[in-house]
Enzyme design. Structure first.
Site, PDB file in Angstrom:
ATOM      1  CB  CYS A  44      -1.585   4.652   4.905  1.00  0.00           C
ATOM      2  SG  CYS A  44      -2.990   4.333   3.687  1.00  0.00           S
ATOM      3  CB  CYS A  55      -0.521  -0.400   1.104  1.00  0.00           C
ATOM      4  SG  CYS A  55      -2.199   1.143   1.126  1.00  0.00           S
TER       5      CYS A  55
HETATM    6 FE    FE Z   1      -3.357   2.363   2.747  1.00  0.00          FE
END
Ligand code: FE
Length: 216
Positions: A120, A117
């Site tokens: 984040c 990701c």
């Molecule tokens: Fe994320």
């Protein structure tokens, strides 16, 4: 749909002074919040303990491992899983918050999949449990995209040069899980024994399943 990004891991309070306490600023905030909620009667400490226990024991990579093992032994399930992972996982009682829109990507001889990701730390909690620290680290998040082969090498994974690496960027709306290839020499193993070979990292793509033991 409403943007329901999981920001549990985020600490936007970058300017918080460092306390002498052994608790991190985030831990202190969590503790303070819990105290207030309990004091006001909004939460029952026993219920809170059960919730935490759920994440520590019931939710974890063993759920994803069960899904992978089923896909290895059941071609129809595998097809359903790759077509629409969320309902397929629900057949095994796997799912819930953070796993509403699961996508499973299958490794092949031609292609290896890697999940990250970049924004984040979105992670398929119901199938893999709590994310490892490195998953949330800025170096992994940036380098997984830029130089995935080098990142994999650091995890001890060396892929054949002709095996492509495809990187999947998770979001709050889509959480990816890798379906690793079934290891050779596992023809005689049952589903439970196969699940024991499936590591958390093999479902993120930073690892491969364990090789079967000599007795397998
Ligand atoms: Fe994320």
């Amino acid at each position: 749909m409403a943007h329901d990004h999981d920001h549990e891991d985020h600490d936007h309070d970058h300017h918080a002074p460092h306390h002498a306490s052994e608790l991190s600023p985030m831990e202190l905030r969590v503790r303070a919040l819990e105290s207030v909620l309990v004091e006001k009667g909004y939460v029952d400490p026993a219920a809170l303990d059960r919730l935490i226990e759920t994440y520590e024991t019931k939710v974890g990579p063993h759920n994803g491992a069960r899904v992978v093992a089923r896909a290895w032994v059941d071609a129809d399930f595998r097809a359903r899983l790759l077509a629409d992972a969320t309902p397929a996982m629900r057949e095994l009682g796997v799912g819930g918050r953070g796993g509403e829109h699961m996508v499973v990507v299958a490794n092949t001889q031609e292609e290896h999949n890697l999940v990250v990701c970049t924004l984040c730390s979105c992670y398929p909690w119901p199938v893999l449990g709590l994310p490892p620290v490195w998953y949330k680290s800025p170096p992994y998040r940036s380098r997984a995209v830029i130089e995935p082969r080098a990142v994999l090498a650091e995890f001890g994974v060396t892929l054949p040069a002709d095996q492509r690496i495809r990187v999947w960027d998770s979001t709050a709306e889509l959480r990816y899980m890798v379906l690793p290839m079934r290891p050779a020499g596992t023809e005689a193993l049952d589903e439970a024994a196969l699940a024991a070979l499936v590591t958390r990292d093999s479902m993120i793509g930073t690892g491969l399943p364990r090789a079967p033991g000599p007795s397998a």
